[in-house]
Design an enzyme around this catalytic site. Structure first.
Site, PDB file in Angstrom:
ATOM      1  N   GLY A  11       0.828  -1.210   0.000  1.00  0.00           N
ATOM      2  CA  GLY A  11       0.000   0.000   0.000  1.00  0.00           C
ATOM      3  C   GLY A  11       0.858   1.255   0.000  1.00  0.00           C
ATOM      4  N   ILE A 151       0.196   3.918   6.488  1.00  0.00           N
ATOM      5  CA  ILE A 151      -0.500   4.914   7.298  1.00  0.00           C
ATOM      6  C   ILE A 151      -0.990   4.309   8.614  1.00  0.00           C
ATOM      7  CG2 ILE A 151      -1.277   6.261   5.295  1.00  0.00           C
ATOM      8  CD1 ILE A 151      -4.150   5.159   5.929  1.00  0.00           C
ATOM      9  N   ASP A 152      -0.940   2.983   8.717  1.00  0.00           N
ATOM     10  CA  ASP A 152      -1.589   2.311   9.858  1.00  0.00           C
ATOM     11  C   ASP A 152      -0.776   2.322  11.165  1.00  0.00           C
ATOM     12  OD1 ASP A 152      -3.587   1.693   8.060  1.00  0.00           O
ATOM     13  OD2 ASP A 152      -2.750  -0.276   7.582  1.00  0.00           O
ATOM     14  N   MET A 194      -9.381   4.256   8.809  1.00  0.00           N
ATOM     15  CA  MET A 194      -8.561   3.110   8.396  1.00  0.00           C
ATOM     16  C   MET A 194      -7.665   2.616   9.527  1.00  0.00           C
ATOM     17  SD  MET A 194      -7.348   3.897   4.524  1.00  0.00           S
ATOM     18  CE  MET A 194      -8.380   3.487   3.125  1.00  0.00           C
ATOM     19  N   ARG A 278     -25.496   9.983  11.461  1.00  0.00           N
ATOM     20  CA  ARG A 278     -24.930   9.813  10.115  1.00  0.00           C
ATOM     21  C   ARG A 278     -23.583   9.108  10.192  1.00  0.00           C
ATOM     22  NH1 ARG A 278     -28.183  13.337   6.921  1.00  0.00           N
ATOM     23  NH2 ARG A 278     -30.018  13.534   8.257  1.00  0.00           N
TER      24      ARG A 278
HETATM   25  P1  ADP Z   1       2.539  -4.925   2.564  1.00  0.00           P
HETATM   26  O1  ADP Z   1       3.970  -4.852   2.147  1.00  0.00           O
HETATM   27  O2  ADP Z   1       1.901  -3.568   2.604  1.00  0.00           O
HETATM   28  O3  ADP Z   1       2.350  -5.719   3.834  1.00  0.00           O
HETATM   29  P2  ADP Z   1       1.613  -7.178   0.941  1.00  0.00           P
HETATM   30  O4  ADP Z   1       1.534  -8.102   2.081  1.00  0.00           O
HETATM   31  O5  ADP Z   1       0.526  -7.204  -0.073  1.00  0.00           O
HETATM   32  O6  ADP Z   1       1.725  -5.655   1.378  1.00  0.00           O
HETATM   33  O7  ADP Z   1       2.981  -7.457   0.175  1.00  0.00           O
HETATM   34  C1  ADP Z   1       3.352  -6.722  -0.969  1.00  0.00           C
HETATM   35  C2  ADP Z   1       4.066  -7.615  -1.955  1.00  0.00           C
HETATM   36  O8  ADP Z   1       5.233  -8.181  -1.355  1.00  0.00           O
HETATM   37  C3  ADP Z   1       3.265  -8.824  -2.418  1.00  0.00           C
HETATM   38  O9  ADP Z   1       2.376  -8.508  -3.455  1.00  0.00           O
HETATM   39  C4  ADP Z   1       4.358  -9.767  -2.876  1.00  0.00           C
HETATM   40  O10 ADP Z   1       4.819  -9.434  -4.157  1.00  0.00           O
HETATM   41  C5  ADP Z   1       5.474  -9.482  -1.874  1.00  0.00           C
HETATM   42  N1  ADP Z   1       5.416 -10.473  -0.770  1.00  0.00           N
HETATM   43  C6  ADP Z   1       4.659 -10.433   0.345  1.00  0.00           C
HETATM   44  N2  ADP Z   1       4.840 -11.527   1.113  1.00  0.00           N
HETATM   45  C7  ADP Z   1       5.742 -12.293   0.455  1.00  0.00           C
HETATM   46  C8  ADP Z   1       6.362 -13.556   0.705  1.00  0.00           C
HETATM   47  N3  ADP Z   1       6.100 -14.263   1.806  1.00  0.00           N
HETATM   48  N4  ADP Z   1       7.243 -14.022  -0.205  1.00  0.00           N
HETATM   49  C9  ADP Z   1       7.542 -13.327  -1.316  1.00  0.00           C
HETATM   50  N5  ADP Z   1       6.984 -12.138  -1.609  1.00  0.00           N
HETATM   51  C10 ADP Z   1       6.112 -11.619  -0.759  1.00  0.00           C
END
Ligand code: ADP
Length: 363
Positions: A11, A151-152, A194, A278
């Protein structure tokens, strides 16, 4: 110079651009050859134009922009070894052995896995003649440093993630706007904010906006919350208050772990108090707009520190995440922070809320 690339993944959040800018400029200053990887891991897997050399001016005029100008994406390919093999090949071909990843815990977990596999990925590339022996030897070590953009404020190890402060400002502004209209019409407003499984945004904005009640995942309300809520709202009105504000974190749950939604809260208020009620769901407004001063400075400091950490890395150094500890930029072992963050999620799933709060620490 050393090859270094920066990318944003998962994100987006305000302040990521400040971090990208600092990484690029610090790395150029230290003599590196710097690259952007666009669209997160997808760009790394696809290669081509997605991996572009950066120069001093390519990061001009981005510090004030929200989101991430180099794009972010979720990437299924990178979760598979085949995808990571392609990514490794793309990096070696450009001489990149230093990576700065700006993302959430998922992105950082992926980066760590990639680093652990690096040697075996290069072996496979050599065996299949996609790289030669000289390249295998020259690029044998991959260094990784992470920074948390979210942002969380849901990551263990850092007091503030990049983007949280701007989101707080955005929410606060929205509540201030709502309050003025609520006052005129003696209304009750329920604001959904959020935070996924983290109540930080809800809790802090409840404090800064004189909210009457707040629902957060880390501290489910007592089972008789509908009665308690209505009593509190009535008290406020009896005391002369013309409006009520209730903040509901999007991850809010009850003591059974079931969601408490803005809609449910509204029903309770309407059924019992017949107040004009609301709901406002703030949504992506919270992630948008210009980063605050705090997030710009945070991004700058984290970015510079990340490059220093990469330059000082040895084969023995663990992958690290650059964090804010008090007013200091510090380096912490990446996987320890990721594990702790996962432990928080598990504690919450197990309804061990006190443990979750304890594990999360200061953030
Ligand atoms: P965030 O980084 O915000 O937690 P995600 O969990 O969606 O978001 O992870 C973002 C991207 O990182 C995924 O779409 C994937 O490409 C990669 N990723 C996440 N977890 C793994 C993992 N265990 N192994 C390999 N790539 C990963």
């Amino acid at each position: 110079g050393k090859g270094l690339a920066v990318f944003t993944s998962g994100g987006d959040s305000q302040g990521m651009n400040a971090a990208v800018r600092a990484v690029v400029r610090m790395a150029i200053y230290l003599g590196c050859k710097v690259f952007f990887i666009k669209e997160g891991y997808q760009g790394m897997v696809d290669g081509g134009d997605n991996i572009e050399e950066a120069n001093w001016s390519s990061v001009s005029s981005i510090i004030h922009k929200g989101g991430t100008v180099i794009g972010s994406a979720r990437c299924m390919d990178f979760k598979e070894r085949v995808g990571r093999l392609k990514a490794a090949c793309n990096l070696v071909k450009r001489g990149i052995t230093n990576l700065v990843v700006i993302g959430g815990d998922g992105s950082l977990t992926g980066a760590n896995l990639f680093r652990q596999e690096w040697s075996s990925l290069l072996d496979e590339l050599l065996q299949t003649s996609q790289i030669n022996k000289a390249e295998r030897e020259k690029y044998k070590q991959l260094n990784i440093v992470g920074m948390v953009g979210s942002i969380d404020n849901d990551f263990c190890g850092t007091d503030m993630t990049i983007g949280t402060d701007s989101a707080l400002h955005r929410i606060m502004d929205a509540i201030d706007a709502i309050v003025s209209t609520a006052y005129s019409h003696q209304r009750t407003f329920i604001m959904e904010v959020m935070g996924r499984h983290c109540g930080y945004l809800a809790l802090v904005t409840a404090l800064t906006s004189e909210a009457d009640y707040v629902f957060i995942p880390e501290m489910p309300p007592p089972r008789d919350w509908p009665t308690k809520l209505c009593t509190k709202l009535e008290q406020e009105r009896t005391a002369g208050q013309r409006l009520n504000i209730i903040i509901v974190s999007e991850g809010a749950i009850d003591r059974d772990g079931q969601p408490i939604t803005a809609e449910m809260v509204k029903q309770v208020v309407v059924d019992n108090l017949k107040q004009d009620t609301r709901i406002t769901v703030l949504g992506h407004v919270q992630r948008g707009g210009a980063p605050s001063a705090f997030d710009r400075v945070l991004g700058c400091r984290m970015g510079a520190e990340a490059v220093m950490a990469l330059m000082e890395a040895t084969p023995e150094t663990e992958a690290c995440v650059v964090s804010l500890d008090g007013n200091q930029a510090v380096r912490l072992p990446l996987m320890e922070c990721v594990e702790k963050t996962k432990a928080v999620a598990k504690a919450m799933a197990d309804k061990e809320w006190e443990l979750a709060v304890q594990l999360r620490g200061r953030s």
